[in-house]
Design an enzyme around this catalytic site. Sequence first.
Site, PDB file in Angstrom:
ATOM      1  N   ASP A  29      -2.988   0.939  -0.241  1.00  0.00           N
ATOM      2  CA  ASP A  29      -1.871   1.126  -1.169  1.00  0.00           C
ATOM      3  C   ASP A  29      -1.990   0.071  -2.272  1.00  0.00           C
ATOM      4  OD1 ASP A  29       1.282   2.423  -0.822  1.00  0.00           O
ATOM      5  OD2 ASP A  29       0.899   0.900  -2.336  1.00  0.00           O
ATOM      6  N   ILE A  30      -1.844   0.497  -3.508  1.00  0.00           N
ATOM      7  CA  ILE A  30      -2.051  -0.386  -4.655  1.00  0.00           C
ATOM      8  C   ILE A  30      -0.964  -1.464  -4.746  1.00  0.00           C
ATOM      9  CG2 ILE A  30      -0.814   0.937  -6.443  1.00  0.00           C
ATOM     10  CD1 ILE A  30      -4.316  -0.484  -6.890  1.00  0.00           C
ATOM     11  N   HIS A  93       1.403  11.890   2.764  1.00  0.00           N
ATOM     12  CA  HIS A  93       0.603  10.737   3.180  1.00  0.00           C
ATOM     13  C   HIS A  93       1.347   9.949   4.238  1.00  0.00           C
ATOM     14  CE1 HIS A  93       3.036   9.701  -0.355  1.00  0.00           C
ATOM     15  NE2 HIS A  93       3.185   8.496   0.185  1.00  0.00           N
ATOM     16  N   HIS A  95       1.892   6.086   5.638  1.00  0.00           N
ATOM     17  CA  HIS A  95       1.733   4.648   5.380  1.00  0.00           C
ATOM     18  C   HIS A  95       1.413   3.966   6.717  1.00  0.00           C
ATOM     19  CE1 HIS A  95       3.809   4.498   1.334  1.00  0.00           C
ATOM     20  NE2 HIS A  95       4.363   5.593   1.792  1.00  0.00           N
TER      21      HIS A  95
HETATM   22  P1  AMP Z   1       5.886   7.325  -1.373  1.00  0.00           P
HETATM   23  O1  AMP Z   1       5.521   8.601  -2.108  1.00  0.00           O
HETATM   24  O2  AMP Z   1       7.320   6.951  -1.578  1.00  0.00           O
HETATM   25  O3  AMP Z   1       5.514   7.382   0.084  1.00  0.00           O
HETATM   26  O4  AMP Z   1       5.064   6.136  -2.013  1.00  0.00           O
HETATM   27  C1  AMP Z   1       3.803   6.332  -2.604  1.00  0.00           C
HETATM   28  C2  AMP Z   1       2.940   5.101  -2.399  1.00  0.00           C
HETATM   29  O5  AMP Z   1       1.736   5.317  -3.128  1.00  0.00           O
HETATM   30  C3  AMP Z   1       3.544   3.793  -2.910  1.00  0.00           C
HETATM   31  O6  AMP Z   1       3.564   2.844  -1.843  1.00  0.00           O
HETATM   32  C4  AMP Z   1       2.617   3.374  -4.039  1.00  0.00           C
HETATM   33  O7  AMP Z   1       2.425   1.969  -4.115  1.00  0.00           O
HETATM   34  C5  AMP Z   1       1.325   4.098  -3.680  1.00  0.00           C
HETATM   35  N1  AMP Z   1       0.475   4.416  -4.833  1.00  0.00           N
HETATM   36  C6  AMP Z   1       0.834   5.028  -5.985  1.00  0.00           C
HETATM   37  N2  AMP Z   1      -0.220   5.162  -6.806  1.00  0.00           N
HETATM   38  C7  AMP Z   1      -1.281   4.617  -6.157  1.00  0.00           C
HETATM   39  C8  AMP Z   1      -2.659   4.450  -6.467  1.00  0.00           C
HETATM   40  N3  AMP Z   1      -3.166   4.854  -7.635  1.00  0.00           N
HETATM   41  N4  AMP Z   1      -3.461   3.847  -5.559  1.00  0.00           N
HETATM   42  C9  AMP Z   1      -2.960   3.434  -4.373  1.00  0.00           C
HETATM   43  N5  AMP Z   1      -1.672   3.573  -4.015  1.00  0.00           N
HETATM   44  C10 AMP Z   1      -0.834   4.152  -4.885  1.00  0.00           C
END
Ligand code: AMP
Length: 131
Positions: A29-30, A93, A95
Amino acid sequence: MASIFSKIIAGEIPCYKIAEDGNYFAFLDINPVQKGHVLVVPKDEKDYIFDYAPEYYAGLWKFAQKIAAAQKAALPCKRIGVAVIGLEVPHAHIHLVPLVNEGDLDFSASKKLSLPKSEMEEIAQKIREKL
Ligand code: AMP
């Protein structure tokens, strides 16, 4: 339009990759809530995790189980916590977050980290080595 995660899977957007197979993909996760926070993503893009066919859904968790074992072996933590949120990116996804304390699984914006590239690369490498 393809989701940001489909673009990552296609190699159009960079990521700190952990692993992939024919159906699933894992990367850091970024903006991790803890160091070593991994996202496990199905290559078949659907918004809602419970919309997958049972076998494909079960395969996602089986793939996540392998990643979590590698995270636990690679990083200083008590266990790997799991969350499914999906409110930000409409591509299902899981986490996987290394935990020491109960409060470590906190997705509030103020708790998210922004680590230097070198540290993200180092963490990804450590996890990959334990796969
Ligand atoms: P959620 O959809 O609420 O489960 O959160 C989406 C997750 O994706 C968040 O924790 C972001 O930090 C992560 N995220 C968004 N864009 C990117 C990316 N380009 N690379 C890695 N993680 C990402």
